[in-house]
Write an enzyme that holds these catalytic residues in place. Structure first.
Site, short mmCIF file in Angstrom:
data_model
loop_
_atom_site.label_atom_id
_atom_site.label_comp_id
_atom_site.label_asym_id
_atom_site.label_seq_id
_atom_site.Cartn_x
_atom_site.Cartn_y
_atom_site.Cartn_z
N ASN A 11 0.87 -1.18 0.00
CA ASN A 11 0.00 0.00 0.00
C ASN A 11 0.90 1.23 0.00
O ASN A 11 1.51 1.56 1.02
CB ASN A 11 -0.88 -0.05 1.26
CG ASN A 11 -1.70 1.21 1.44
OD1 ASN A 11 -1.78 2.06 0.55
ND2 ASN A 11 -2.32 1.34 2.62
N LYS A 13 0.05 4.24 -0.24
CA LYS A 13 -0.61 5.42 0.35
C LYS A 13 -0.41 6.64 -0.57
O LYS A 13 -0.35 6.48 -1.78
CB LYS A 13 -0.11 5.65 1.78
CG LYS A 13 -0.20 4.34 2.61
CD LYS A 13 0.02 4.52 4.07
CE LYS A 13 -0.10 3.16 4.78
NZ LYS A 13 0.06 3.23 6.21
N HIS A 107 -9.34 0.96 5.19
CA HIS A 107 -8.05 1.19 5.85
C HIS A 107 -8.25 2.14 7.03
O HIS A 107 -9.06 3.08 6.95
CB HIS A 107 -7.05 1.77 4.85
CG HIS A 107 -5.66 1.77 5.41
ND1 HIS A 107 -5.23 2.74 6.30
CD2 HIS A 107 -4.63 0.91 5.27
CE1 HIS A 107 -3.98 2.46 6.66
NE2 HIS A 107 -3.60 1.36 6.04
N GLU A 109 -6.63 4.54 8.07
CA GLU A 109 -6.42 5.96 7.76
C GLU A 109 -7.66 6.57 7.10
O GLU A 109 -7.96 7.75 7.29
CB GLU A 109 -5.16 6.12 6.88
CG GLU A 109 -3.90 5.86 7.71
CD GLU A 109 -2.69 5.39 6.94
OE1 GLU A 109 -2.69 5.47 5.69
OE2 GLU A 109 -1.73 4.94 7.58
N GLU A 185 -5.16 -5.44 10.65
CA GLU A 185 -4.18 -4.38 10.86
C GLU A 185 -4.48 -3.65 12.16
O GLU A 185 -5.32 -2.72 12.18
CB GLU A 185 -4.25 -3.36 9.72
CG GLU A 185 -3.91 -3.93 8.36
CD GLU A 185 -3.36 -2.84 7.43
OE1 GLU A 185 -2.22 -2.96 6.99
OE2 GLU A 185 -4.08 -1.86 7.19
N GLY A 191 2.46 1.97 10.86
CA GLY A 191 3.42 3.08 10.75
C GLY A 191 4.14 3.42 12.03
O GLY A 191 4.79 4.46 12.12
N SER A 230 3.46 -2.36 10.29
CA SER A 230 4.90 -2.40 10.55
C SER A 230 5.55 -3.72 10.13
O SER A 230 6.47 -4.20 10.80
CB SER A 230 5.19 -2.08 12.03
OG SER A 230 4.79 -0.75 12.31
N GLY A 251 2.92 -1.26 4.26
CA GLY A 251 2.87 0.16 3.93
C GLY A 251 4.26 0.68 3.62
O GLY A 251 4.78 0.52 2.52
N GLY A 252 4.89 1.28 4.61
CA GLY A 252 6.19 1.95 4.42
C GLY A 252 7.22 1.09 3.70
O GLY A 252 7.94 1.57 2.81
P1 PGA Z 1 2.93 0.14 7.63
O1 PGA Z 1 1.47 0.35 7.03
O2 PGA Z 1 3.48 -1.13 7.02
O3 PGA Z 1 3.71 1.35 7.19
O4 PGA Z 1 2.80 0.02 9.11
C1 PGA Z 1 0.61 -0.74 6.87
C2 PGA Z 1 -0.71 -0.27 6.30
O5 PGA Z 1 -1.11 0.86 6.59
O6 PGA Z 1 -1.37 -0.98 5.54
#
Ligand code: PGA
Length: 261
Positions: A11, A13, A107, A109, A185, A191, A230, A251-252
């Site tokens: 993802n 983002k 998600h 967010e 999640e 994050g 993470s 994500g990251g």
């Molecule tokens: P992250 O994000 O791996 O940066 O923690 C995961 C996500 O939001 O799907």
């Protein structure tokens, strides 16, 4: 899609300009270099770039698929309706038209920044299925909910409320295992560099599996359950070895080819 193969979803983002197509190219080359003896990479990859990059990446993914790479492109959100007066929104049908195979819905967010509740998430998941996209439904407890011992109740409630009934009307979605992916999640793990213990992940995934089986019967066994929050190169192998973890939503660490690979 099927549970017999892991799914590693990235993802991106709100990250990625056209120049980052080079990073995507590096992912494709890396996947090609990692084929096993049978010629297939060990996992399916789903890259979810920002909407502006979906069309171009999907075209590129299509040619990679022709050379045997299991790579698909997904969107990060969609509107519940197919078309209409919704300035700035994009529908699941538009993403399907642009070549996407999946869309992330719910998600945390989106839930936090756009006030999306379970009912909206369910409507978006239904829209994905209507358009022939796999819905990747995200759910997870907050830190307060985990500390109060309510994590499993919360995620099972979200699962029940966000999951549409079996898909109808699209021949590409023959089984619920193709139409639906669920990503656990924990909100506090996204994050932050924090992750639940492997035992907590196992417990959450086992509960979600039971929830899926009680909802869909045996077909619930075919739905992939991803862990997200993470996931990094250093912890991915341990997390992916947990029972009922069928892949990861990253994500990251999905922004750099070397990390994602
Ligand atoms: P992250 O994000 O791996 O940066 O923690 C995961 C996500 O939001 O799907």
């Amino acid at each position: 899609m099927s549970r017999t193969r892991a799914l590693i979803a990235g993802n991106w983002k709100m990250n990625g300009l056209s120049g980052d197509a080079a990073e995507f190219e590096a992912m494709l080359s890396g996947l090609a270099a990692r084929r096993d003896a049978s010629g297939a990479p060990r996992a399916d990859a789903l890259i979810c770039p920002p909407a502006t990059l979906v069309f171009g990446f999907a075209e590129r993914a299509r040619s990679a698929q022709e050379s045997g790479l299991p790579v698909a492109i997904g969107a990060q959100d969609c509107h519940a309706q197919a078309a209409g007066a919704h300035t700035g929104d994009l529908s699941a049908e538009m993403f399907a038209d642009a070549g996407a195979a999946a869309v992330i819905v719910g998600h945390s967010e989106r839930r936090a920044a756009h006030g999306e509740g379970d009912e909206t998430v369910r409507a978006k998941a239904s829209a994905a299925m209507r358009a022939g996209l796999a819905a990747v439904i995200c759910l997870g407890e907050s830190r307060e909910e985990r500390e109060a011992g309510r994590a499993l109740d919360v995620i099972l409630g979200q699962l029940a409320a966000c999951t549409p009934d079996a898909p109808s009307g699209d021949a590409r979605l023959e089984t619920i295992g193709d139409a639906l992916v669920v990503a656990y999640e924990p909100v506090w793990a996204i994050g932050t560099g924090l992750t639940p213990s492997l035992e907590d992940i196992r417990e959450a995934h086992a509960a979600l599996r039971r929830g899926l089986v009680s909802r869909f019967g045996e077909a619930g066994e075919t739905i992939r359950l991803l862990y997200g929050g993470s996931v990094k190169p250093g912890n991915a192998a341990d997390i992916l070895s947990v029972d009922d973890v069928d892949g990861a939503l990253v994500g990251g660490a999905s922004l750099k080819a070397a990390d994602f690979l």
